[in-house]
Design a protein around this motif. Structure first.
Motif, mmCIF file in Angstrom:
data_model
loop_
_atom_site.group_PDB
_atom_site.id
_atom_site.type_symbol
_atom_site.label_atom_id
_atom_site.label_comp_id
_atom_site.label_asym_id
_atom_site.label_seq_id
_atom_site.Cartn_x
_atom_site.Cartn_y
_atom_site.Cartn_z
ATOM 1 N N PHE A 258 0.729 -1.442 0.006
ATOM 2 C CA PHE A 258 0.000 0.017 0.303
ATOM 3 C C PHE A 258 0.959 1.129 -0.060
ATOM 4 C CE2 PHE A 258 0.484 1.836 4.217
ATOM 5 C CZ PHE A 258 0.862 0.703 5.022
ATOM 6 N N ALA A 259 2.089 1.160 0.319
ATOM 7 C CA ALA A 259 3.050 2.402 0.351
ATOM 8 C C ALA A 259 4.564 1.721 0.442
ATOM 9 C CB ALA A 259 2.780 3.185 1.603
ATOM 10 N N LEU A 260 5.494 2.840 0.263
ATOM 11 C CA LEU A 260 6.680 2.245 0.269
ATOM 12 C C LEU A 260 7.696 3.144 1.072
ATOM 13 C CD1 LEU A 260 8.675 0.529 -1.329
ATOM 14 C CD2 LEU A 260 8.488 2.233 -3.211
ATOM 15 N N VAL A 261 8.673 2.682 1.723
ATOM 16 C CA VAL A 261 9.577 3.736 2.218
ATOM 17 C C VAL A 261 10.992 3.754 1.370
ATOM 18 C CG1 VAL A 261 11.214 3.785 4.103
ATOM 19 C CG2 VAL A 261 8.993 3.622 4.816
ATOM 20 N N VAL A 262 11.643 4.892 1.093
ATOM 21 C CA VAL A 262 12.902 4.794 0.416
ATOM 22 C C VAL A 262 13.859 5.335 1.123
ATOM 23 C CG1 VAL A 262 12.039 4.506 -2.229
ATOM 24 C CG2 VAL A 262 12.275 6.751 -1.145
ATOM 25 N N PRO B 214 1.894 5.659 -2.421
ATOM 26 C CA PRO B 214 2.638 6.419 -1.821
ATOM 27 C C PRO B 214 3.991 6.320 -1.538
ATOM 28 C CG PRO B 214 0.682 6.277 -0.547
ATOM 29 C CD PRO B 214 0.635 5.083 -1.646
ATOM 30 N N VAL B 215 4.970 7.098 -1.703
ATOM 31 C CA VAL B 215 6.346 6.883 -1.372
ATOM 32 C C VAL B 215 6.836 7.728 -0.490
ATOM 33 C CG1 VAL B 215 8.899 6.867 -2.444
ATOM 34 C CG2 VAL B 215 6.871 5.881 -3.802
ATOM 35 N N ILE B 216 7.493 7.222 0.787
ATOM 36 C CA ILE B 216 7.748 8.004 2.046
ATOM 37 C C ILE B 216 9.330 7.868 2.191
ATOM 38 C CG2 ILE B 216 7.296 8.282 4.425
ATOM 39 C CD1 ILE B 216 4.704 6.898 4.010
ATOM 40 N N GLY B 217 9.789 9.057 2.182
ATOM 41 C CA GLY B 217 11.354 9.153 2.226
ATOM 42 C C GLY B 217 11.970 9.470 3.514
ATOM 43 N N GLY C 194 10.854 15.390 -3.155
ATOM 44 C CA GLY C 194 9.811 15.050 -4.288
ATOM 45 C C GLY C 194 8.943 13.672 -4.209
ATOM 46 N N VAL C 195 9.022 13.368 -3.078
ATOM 47 C CA VAL C 195 8.277 11.762 -2.607
ATOM 48 C C VAL C 195 6.963 12.404 -2.101
ATOM 49 C CG1 VAL C 195 10.292 10.344 -2.556
ATOM 50 C CG2 VAL C 195 9.722 11.785 -0.550
ATOM 51 N N ASP C 196 6.084 11.492 -1.443
ATOM 52 C CA ASP C 196 4.925 11.724 -1.146
ATOM 53 C C ASP C 196 4.679 11.751 0.301
ATOM 54 O OD1 ASP C 196 3.791 11.158 -3.726
ATOM 55 O OD2 ASP C 196 4.371 9.154 -3.334
ATOM 56 N N GLY C 197 5.885 11.692 1.097
ATOM 57 C CA GLY C 197 5.615 11.970 2.272
ATOM 58 C C GLY C 197 6.886 11.910 2.923
ATOM 59 N N GLN C 198 7.070 12.005 4.460
ATOM 60 C CA GLN C 198 8.606 11.928 5.064
ATOM 61 C C GLN C 198 8.453 11.029 6.292
ATOM 62 O OE1 GLN C 198 11.214 13.229 3.880
ATOM 63 N NE2 GLN C 198 10.177 14.170 1.923
ATOM 64 N N VAL C 199 9.544 10.414 6.784
ATOM 65 C CA VAL C 199 9.497 9.653 8.017
ATOM 66 C C VAL C 199 10.897 10.090 8.573
ATOM 67 C CG1 VAL C 199 10.436 7.424 6.919
ATOM 68 C CG2 VAL C 199 9.298 7.547 9.010
#
Ligand code: KIV
Length: 271
Positions: free
Chosen positions: A184-188, A206-209, A215-220
């Motif tokens: 459902f989502a991906l961390v890079v 969603p790609v969470i960086g 330039g990704v869809d969220g931050q962690v």
């Protein structure tokens, strides 16, 4: 009549909607009840019970030693605190790499014993079968590509990944495989910002960086790092919102001084 307002819980579907409408996703780690309560109350979208607990909570050098039962302990403490956030739990090293049956058993154990909402696994095409088998049991899966700390002894260092064309292309293909598998989502983690943006544009989940640019869809971020509690760890991508190491040290020193000087407790601080 009760005026208690129902809190609308964050779902995996909502995260995908957020990507579609361009609203960034905010994710932080938590490993205990008190911290999770504050983060959830602040309005975070996703809480990650990361295997970074191995470093931050237990003081290990890597994420490898943490066990499934220890992750479940942290996750169930977090779950008891949550009203709104989606809670994702890392499958720890050694709990899913053997085969897809082992991965499913570990994921079910986490969901059953902690009450978490989803699991996260590190890796690409090599764990496709495991992802699909976990999903077949109705458990949402978040992927994790780029710097995958469970493979630190293969990489040798924690430096930026996928700077070369071949590894970058492989990462984009892995991201597509994870999307096709049903993540459902991906961390890079720790990859060039340009590549991370390209990954985000190539897939619809969603790609969470973390250390992957804007330039990704969220931050962690790891909460203890962004609060400045861990002062020896200073990667370029880390923004510190507080300097808690210094202010906590000051508070502890003042307490020690007050106890020793008999200033604490005073007349009003006793029965
Ligand atoms: O374990 C963790 O905290 C993580 C984040 C760094 C993404 O996997």
């Amino acid at each position: 009549m009760s005026v208690h307002k129902e809190v609308k819980k964050v779902t995996t579907h909502q995260l995908q909607e957020m990507k579609r409408r361009g609203e960034k996703i905010a994710m932080l780690t938590a490993y205990d009840y008190t911290m999770a309560k504050i983060i959830d109350h602040a309005g975070i979208d996703v809480i990650l019970v990361g295997d970074s607990a191995s470093n931050v909570m237990a003081g290990h050098e890597t994420t490898l030693p943490i066990t499934l039962d220890q992750m479940i302990y942290h996750a169930s403490s977090v779950i008891r605190a949550i009203d709104r956030a989606l809670v994702v739990v890392d499958l720890p090293f050694g709990s899913y790499q053997g085969n897809s049956k082992e991965a499913l058993t570990s994921a079910i154990k986490i969901m059953k014993e902690s009450g978490a909402h989803a699991v996260k696994l590190e890796g690409g095409r090599e764990i496709k079968d495991s992802i699909e088998r976990i999903l077949s049991a109705g458990i949402p899966v978040m992927g994790h590509l780029g710097l995958t700390p469970q493979s630190i002894y293969k990489f040798g260092t924690y430096t930026v990944r996928a700077k070369e064309e071949e590894e970058a292309q492989r990462l984009i293909n892995d991201a597509k495989i994870l999307e096709e598998s049903g993540c459902f989502a991906l961390v890079v983690e720790k990859i060039p910002a340009k590549l991370a943006a390209e990954v985000s544009n190539s897939i619809s989940i969603p790609v969470i960086g973390i250390g992957a640019g804007g330039g990704v869809d969220g931050q962690v971020l790891v909460t203890h790092d962004m609060l400045g509690m861990t002062h020896e760890f200073s990667p370029r991508f880390l923004r510190r919102y507080l300097s808690l190491y210094e202010s906590m040290t000051g508070a502890f020193q003042q307490y020690i001084k007050d106890v020793k000087s008999k200033d604490f407790p005073n007349e009003t601080e006793q029965y």
